[in-house]
Enzyme design. Sequence first.
Site: not given
Length: 243
Positions: A134, A147
Amino acid sequence: MTGTALITGAARGIGEATARCLAGQGWQVALMDRDPEVIEVAAGLGSQARGYTGDVSDPGDWERIVGAVTADLGPVTGLVSNALITDPTPIDRMTPESWQRQLDVNLTGTFHGVRTCLPGLRAARPGRVVIVSSVHAFFGLPDVPAYAATKAGLTGLTRQLAVQYGSGVRVNCVAPGPIRTAQWDRLTEDEIARSAAETTLGRLGSPDEVAAAIAFLIGDDASFITGATLTVDGGWSVTKNSS
């Protein structure tokens, strides 16, 4: 070259779109997800697809599922590691259990997947691995410490695996930006529009657009690419406003 690709987090979003894309290109596709809906999703892709329920953080589930995939579709020659969870919580309010669970799924899940699939990947010469990271790996954003840490870890793991397994297994990474998946459903339309405006293309991406990048990296056209991270973010990471 096609073969058998195992895609995790495949019940919806980027994983489901990737399974559809690869099936359309002639791959046998194995869809893995904790959600039993993955069985129905796979059934909709035809006879070259199978769905399997399991938790990527559980090495026993990996052994069971890779064994079943090998029996049903053949050895795993391509792996797309896409499963994720996130808990948008500042680190001072995040529980150790939440932190650990995100590491277990997002980062250690890839470790289990590569480790279990490695015999088939190495025998394929080259096997192909695409890891879904990401843009959170590269930029600081509020409330996603675990995350972001896992996604940064995946980019480092990509490079390490590419070096470790050389010409026998190509390993690459995609780093999606703002992609319209179910995770965006909790936001208002105004919030979504503001995020879209922060890309140079002025819109959110679709799971199909990330799937196309994954299909490129796992396919023969990327035969001289390994250890790379391809950003798929509509220009989000290259544009910033300054007054």
